[in-house]
Enzyme design. Structure first.
Site, PDB file in Angstrom:
ATOM      1  CB  ILE A 147      -0.967   0.001   1.195  1.00 17.98           C
ATOM      2  CG1 ILE A 147      -1.945  -1.177   1.099  1.00 17.98           C
ATOM      3  CG2 ILE A 147      -1.745   1.310   1.249  1.00 17.98           C
ATOM      4  CD1 ILE A 147      -2.898  -1.291   2.267  1.00 17.98           C
ATOM      5  NE  ARG A 224      -7.050  -2.843  11.224  1.00 21.63           N
ATOM      6  CZ  ARG A 224      -7.212  -2.906   9.912  1.00 21.63           C
ATOM      7  NH1 ARG A 224      -7.079  -1.802   9.183  1.00 21.63           N
ATOM      8  NH2 ARG A 224      -7.477  -4.052   9.321  1.00 21.63           N
ATOM      9  CG  ASP A 247     -10.575   5.326   6.577  1.00 20.20           C
ATOM     10  OD1 ASP A 247     -11.717   5.804   6.475  1.00 20.20           O
ATOM     11  OD2 ASP A 247     -10.293   4.154   6.240  1.00 20.20           O
ATOM     12  CD  GLU A 252     -12.390   2.033  13.202  1.00 22.56           C
ATOM     13  OE1 GLU A 252     -12.639   1.083  12.414  1.00 22.56           O
ATOM     14  OE2 GLU A 252     -11.319   2.648  13.210  1.00 22.56           O
ATOM     15  CG  HIS A 271     -12.007   1.263   9.133  1.00 28.34           C
ATOM     16  ND1 HIS A 271     -11.602   0.564  10.237  1.00 28.34           N
ATOM     17  CD2 HIS A 271     -11.209   0.830   8.111  1.00 28.34           C
ATOM     18  CE1 HIS A 271     -10.615  -0.266   9.912  1.00 28.34           C
ATOM     19  NE2 HIS A 271     -10.368  -0.119   8.613  1.00 28.34           N
ATOM     20  CB  ALA A 273      -9.197   3.481   3.253  1.00 33.22           C
TER      21      ALA A 273
END
Length: 308
Positions: A147, A224, A247, A252, A271, A273
């Site tokens: 990534i 994360r 994100d 969460e 979250h 992406a």
């Protein structure tokens, strides 16, 4: 050989499988499609939390868990001995890289401020312009995996300077080690977090990390939430010295009364992406390839070792 997958659309996306493979859809843990005995290959739901791991104990013949997420933190240490855990490395490269580029541009070009002005029907040129820009920025990418490479490739046309950081330095590739962060952070205009969540990366972004960032820098977290210590992040953002695009958060989902919601220097997304329309075709191409490898007795790819 039984294979359990979580999406009704999945079977049509797997490609041709060996005749001995039976694919069944498990769209709810309380509604199993058949006897769990004989299930050797299981694909849990995308972004399934640690609660989904309870099903592991009901699958006596399980040999492979193939995740649809790039991160495996909810599963590491919970998969029974002898079961191979694989992640979806590569599946989310395009979508996550797109989110990172979008978030950087949105924050630097002040799109959140313009969106708030639009909601007020206010022509906000005098109050917001001129904005910052991406051209010429120094970008520090913390997490030099697939990534990170995808982000670098997509940012390259913006004439930025890159520094990449990984768990272990790779001098021949120009990649620095994580221990060099205190020296590298003060020079970065944009810091992008793309590391997996492990015991080594949990709380990596603490008060010292944030204090080392230069005035006006942008922190982008597409990794994360627990990679950053939320209390330290909130304290630093409250000063207005830096900004953030997040994100992921810790906790969460983010509670409605959390201070991050109202900070004008913070862009928040829930979250998302990796949550794009192209996810399932890419993900099930990987799953189909892994099932064929497993049925043929060939080595699997993307096996998780030491949390990665």
């Amino acid at each position: 050989m039984k294979v359990w997958i979580p999406h009704e659309a999945g079977p049509a996306l797997l490609g041709e499988l060996p005749a001995e493979v039976t694919v069944e859809v498990v769209d709810h843990p309380d509604k199993l499609p058949s006897d769990p005995a004989g299930v050797r290959f299981w694909v849990p739901p995308f972004l399934a939390g640690s609660d989904a791991t309870a099903l592991l104990h009901e699958l006596p013949d399980l040999e492979v868990v193939q995740l649809l997420s790039a991160g495996a933190d909810a599963w590491v240490g919970r998969v029974p001995h002898g079961v191979t855990l694989c992640d979806a490395r590569g599946v989310h490269d395009p979508s996550t890289a797109e989110w990172v580029v979008t978030a950087i541009l949105a924050q630097l070009r002040a799109f959140p401020a313009f969106a708030r002005a639009q909601a007020r029907r206010e022509w906000a040129y005098d109050g917001v312009a001129p904005t910052d820009e991406l051209t010429g920025k120094r970008v520090l990418i913390v997490g030099a995996g697939s990534i990170g490479t995808a982000v670098r490739n997509r940012l390259a046309p913006f004439e930025v300077e890159f520094t990449l950081v990984a768990r272990t330095a790779r001098p021949e590739q120009g990649v620095h080690g994580v221990e060099e962060l205190p020296r590298l952070l003060p020079d970065a205009d944009v810091v992008v977090l793309l590391v997996p969540l492990t015991e080594q990366t949990r709380g990596l972004v603490d008060a010292d990390f944030l204090a080392a960032m230069r005035d006006g820098a942008l922190l982008v977290n597409a990794a994360r939430g627990p990679v950053a210590r939320t209390e330290a992040l909130v304290a630093e953002l409250r000063t207005g010295r830096i900004s953030a695009a997040l994100d992921v958060t810790d906790p969460e989902p983010l509670p409605a009364d959390h201070p991050l919601w109202e900070m004008p220097n913070v862009l928040l997304t829930p979250h998302v992406a990796g949550s794009v329309r192209g996810l399932l075709p890419r993900a099930y191409r990987l799953v189909g390839d892994q099932v064929r490898r497993f049925a043929a007795g060939q080595p699997l790819i993307n096996t998780v070792v030491d949390g990665y």
